[in-house]
Design an enzyme around this catalytic site. Structure first.
Site, PDB file in Angstrom:
ATOM      1  N   SER A  15       0.820  -1.213   0.000  1.00  0.00           N
ATOM      2  CA  SER A  15       0.000   0.000   0.000  1.00  0.00           C
ATOM      3  C   SER A  15       0.854   1.263   0.000  1.00  0.00           C
ATOM      4  O   SER A  15       0.595   2.204  -0.771  1.00  0.00           O
ATOM      5  CB  SER A  15      -0.951  -0.004   1.197  1.00  0.00           C
ATOM      6  OG  SER A  15      -0.240  -0.156   2.413  1.00  0.00           O
ATOM      7  N   TRP A  16       1.899   1.315   0.820  1.00  0.00           N
ATOM      8  CA  TRP A  16       2.697   2.529   0.935  1.00  0.00           C
ATOM      9  C   TRP A  16       3.602   2.722  -0.278  1.00  0.00           C
ATOM     10  O   TRP A  16       3.749   3.833  -0.790  1.00  0.00           O
ATOM     11  CB  TRP A  16       3.491   2.496   2.225  1.00  0.00           C
ATOM     12  CG  TRP A  16       4.152   3.774   2.650  1.00  0.00           C
ATOM     13  CD1 TRP A  16       5.355   3.877   3.292  1.00  0.00           C
ATOM     14  CD2 TRP A  16       3.660   5.123   2.532  1.00  0.00           C
ATOM     15  NE1 TRP A  16       5.647   5.192   3.563  1.00  0.00           N
ATOM     16  CE2 TRP A  16       4.617   5.985   3.104  1.00  0.00           C
ATOM     17  CE3 TRP A  16       2.507   5.677   1.976  1.00  0.00           C
ATOM     18  CZ2 TRP A  16       4.465   7.371   3.142  1.00  0.00           C
ATOM     19  CZ3 TRP A  16       2.342   7.056   2.007  1.00  0.00           C
ATOM     20  CH2 TRP A  16       3.310   7.892   2.588  1.00  0.00           C
ATOM     21  N   LYS A 110       9.901   1.350   7.919  1.00  0.00           N
ATOM     22  CA  LYS A 110       9.994   1.738   9.327  1.00  0.00           C
ATOM     23  C   LYS A 110      10.263   0.498  10.176  1.00  0.00           C
ATOM     24  O   LYS A 110       9.578  -0.509  10.040  1.00  0.00           O
ATOM     25  CB  LYS A 110       8.707   2.433   9.776  1.00  0.00           C
ATOM     26  CG  LYS A 110       8.459   3.756   9.049  1.00  0.00           C
ATOM     27  CD  LYS A 110       7.139   4.396   9.426  1.00  0.00           C
ATOM     28  CE  LYS A 110       6.948   5.713   8.671  1.00  0.00           C
ATOM     29  NZ  LYS A 110       5.648   6.354   8.975  1.00  0.00           N
ATOM     30  N   GLY A 139       7.105  10.002   8.700  1.00  0.00           N
ATOM     31  CA  GLY A 139       6.119  10.975   9.147  1.00  0.00           C
ATOM     32  C   GLY A 139       4.716  10.402   9.126  1.00  0.00           C
ATOM     33  O   GLY A 139       4.491   9.269   8.688  1.00  0.00           O
ATOM     34  N   SER A 141       1.489   9.413   7.869  1.00  0.00           N
ATOM     35  CA  SER A 141       0.982   9.290   6.492  1.00  0.00           C
ATOM     36  C   SER A 141       0.352   7.928   6.263  1.00  0.00           C
ATOM     37  O   SER A 141       1.056   6.918   6.249  1.00  0.00           O
ATOM     38  CB  SER A 141       2.139   9.496   5.504  1.00  0.00           C
ATOM     39  OG  SER A 141       3.285   8.763   5.911  1.00  0.00           O
ATOM     40  N   ALA A 143      -1.344   5.464   3.626  1.00  0.00           N
ATOM     41  CA  ALA A 143      -1.247   5.306   2.175  1.00  0.00           C
ATOM     42  C   ALA A 143      -2.545   5.682   1.466  1.00  0.00           C
ATOM     43  O   ALA A 143      -2.529   6.366   0.436  1.00  0.00           O
ATOM     44  CB  ALA A 143      -0.853   3.871   1.843  1.00  0.00           C
ATOM     45  N   LYS A 194       6.853   4.214  17.180  1.00  0.00           N
ATOM     46  CA  LYS A 194       5.424   4.543  17.160  1.00  0.00           C
ATOM     47  C   LYS A 194       4.580   3.305  16.876  1.00  0.00           C
ATOM     48  O   LYS A 194       3.431   3.203  17.333  1.00  0.00           O
ATOM     49  CB  LYS A 194       5.142   5.663  16.157  1.00  0.00           C
ATOM     50  CG  LYS A 194       5.545   5.344  14.712  1.00  0.00           C
ATOM     51  CD  LYS A 194       4.434   4.758  13.894  1.00  0.00           C
ATOM     52  CE  LYS A 194       4.900   4.418  12.496  1.00  0.00           C
ATOM     53  NZ  LYS A 194       3.799   3.911  11.643  1.00  0.00           N
ATOM     54  N   ARG A 258      -2.353  -0.519  11.028  1.00  0.00           N
ATOM     55  CA  ARG A 258      -2.357  -1.959  11.288  1.00  0.00           C
ATOM     56  C   ARG A 258      -1.934  -2.265  12.720  1.00  0.00           C
ATOM     57  O   ARG A 258      -2.443  -3.198  13.340  1.00  0.00           O
ATOM     58  CB  ARG A 258      -1.422  -2.662  10.309  1.00  0.00           C
ATOM     59  CG  ARG A 258      -1.980  -2.779   8.912  1.00  0.00           C
ATOM     60  CD  ARG A 258      -0.921  -3.206   7.925  1.00  0.00           C
ATOM     61  NE  ARG A 258      -0.119  -2.074   7.473  1.00  0.00           N
ATOM     62  CZ  ARG A 258       0.861  -2.147   6.594  1.00  0.00           C
ATOM     63  NH1 ARG A 258       1.194  -3.312   6.076  1.00  0.00           N
ATOM     64  NH2 ARG A 258       1.522  -1.083   6.227  1.00  0.00           N
ATOM     65  N   GLU A 284       4.416  -4.441  11.648  1.00  0.00           N
ATOM     66  CA  GLU A 284       5.821  -4.264  12.007  1.00  0.00           C
ATOM     67  C   GLU A 284       6.088  -4.362  13.505  1.00  0.00           C
ATOM     68  O   GLU A 284       7.183  -4.733  13.922  1.00  0.00           O
ATOM     69  CB  GLU A 284       6.323  -2.903  11.499  1.00  0.00           C
ATOM     70  CG  GLU A 284       6.394  -2.777   9.988  1.00  0.00           C
ATOM     71  CD  GLU A 284       7.598  -3.491   9.387  1.00  0.00           C
ATOM     72  OE1 GLU A 284       8.345  -4.148  10.129  1.00  0.00           O
ATOM     73  OE2 GLU A 284       7.774  -3.388   8.160  1.00  0.00           O
TER      74      GLU A 284
END
Length: 341
Positions: A15-16, A110, A139, A141, A143, A194, A258, A284
């Site tokens: 997606s990203w 990430k 940052g 965002s 997707a 994060k 997610r 992740e």
């Protein structure tokens, strides 16, 4: 948006990766999207839609997709890697002999290198050598929102100011602001941590603990980011910006995350396997929690929220027990006196 056009290879058709490739193509840059899944890549190339990850969203007609890595990177001005952290090292190794002379390498991955806990810029530098310009794109965002053209702000941190500016200029446009910086350690730390902290707020929301609990976890989570940043050489202002606080707030509160959705499922009583299967994409935080705590233990600092997430993800404690442990901790000053000195 830069007046100069670049040929850009985007590696990773999730997606990203798809969203960033579409953004660059819309800004007039000849862009090739590389992926491993032949059927999905063929569909993207023919129909200009990533039906698996961004269904119903039209991609630019100019965007090309391929499974041929050599063809994707041939003559590229620069390369953007957007793969899960567990595939990052392999991808960098694959492109090392194919990278055109002078082409910089950026990534929007990430996390840390699984197993070693190394920062991704350390991995890239070790494989690519000392002269290749590197940059990390990070940052708050999602997707889907980027692909829909909704306003977004990100930051590009690099060890080569000129290359970071090239990447930012290519991405910057009417609804997409791209800032720059040179703190790759801080930028990567924020993007990794994060994800772990989003699980914590998701668990709390899944347990219906209220908005006060969510705000407390986000704020104390930022405290954990800053404490780890202080001992590894990252700058606190990086963690107070888009790479840290911005990404933390979005990932902890937005249901497109997610990692937040994983926490929600665990807080509602689902097992880890059930939750990951339901999400259907790479999460992740499962690996990143281990690497965050590896860093913390190496530097001798406490990260109670991150540690509780790690324990819950490994099935060592229940979410209820993790909450009880956090609430039972000894009271202390909100910030160590030396944190910002």
């Amino acid at each position: 948006m830069s007046d100069l056009t670049h040929k850009i290879a985007v590696l990773g058709a999730g997606s990203w990766g798809t969203a960033l490739a579409a953004l660059l193509a819309r800004h007039g840059h000849p862009t090739v999207l590389w992926g491993r899944d032949a059927a999905m890549v063929d569909t993207i190339d023919r129909t200009h839609e990533n039906a698996r990850y961004l269904p119903g969203i039209a991609l630019p007609d100019s965007l090309r997709a391929t499974t041929d890595l050599q063809a994707a990177v041939a003559d590229a001005t620069w390369i953007l890697v957007v793969v899960p952290s567990h595939a990052f090292t392999e991808t960098i190794r694959l492109i090392a002999p194919l990278r055109p002379p002078g082409a910089g390498v950026a990534w929007a991955t990430k996390g840390f290198e699984p197993g070693s806990g190394r920062f991704l810029h350390e991995v890239a530098r070790d494989i690519l050598g000392p002269s290749v310009p590197l940059a990390v794109v990070t940052g708050p965002s999602f997707a889907k929102e980027v692909t829909l053209g909704l306003p977004t702000a990100i930051t590009v941190h690099g060890d080569d100011a000129a290359f970071a500016q090239v990447v930012a200029d290519a991405m910057h446009g009417p609804t997409f602001r791209a800032y720059t910086g040179d703190d790759m350690v801080g930028a990567e730390l924020g993007g990794a941590m994060k994800n772990v902290l989003a699980v914590a707020t998701g668990v709390a929301d899944g347990m219906q603990l209220g908005l006060n609990a969510r705000a407390g976890l986000i704020t104390r989570g930022l405290n954990e980011m800053l404490r780890l940043a202080a001992v590894i050489g990252a700058r606190p202002e990086t963690l107070m910006g888009l790479a840290g606080l911005g990404d933390l707030v979005l990932t902890c509160t937005g249901d497109l995350s997610r990692n937040r959705r994983l926490g929600l499922a665990l807080g509602r009583g689902q097992s880890l396997d059930e939750a990951i299967r339901e999400i259907g994409q790479v999460v992740e935080s499962v690996q990143t929690a281990d690497e965050v705590m590896r860093q913390a233990e190496h530097h001798g600092i406490e990260l109670p929220i991150s540690n509780a997430v790690r324990a819950v993800l490994h099935g060592e404690i229940t979410p209820e027990a993790g909450l009880k442990e956090l609430l039972a901790r000894e009271r202390k000053p909100e910030y160590p006196q030396t944190l910002f000195t």
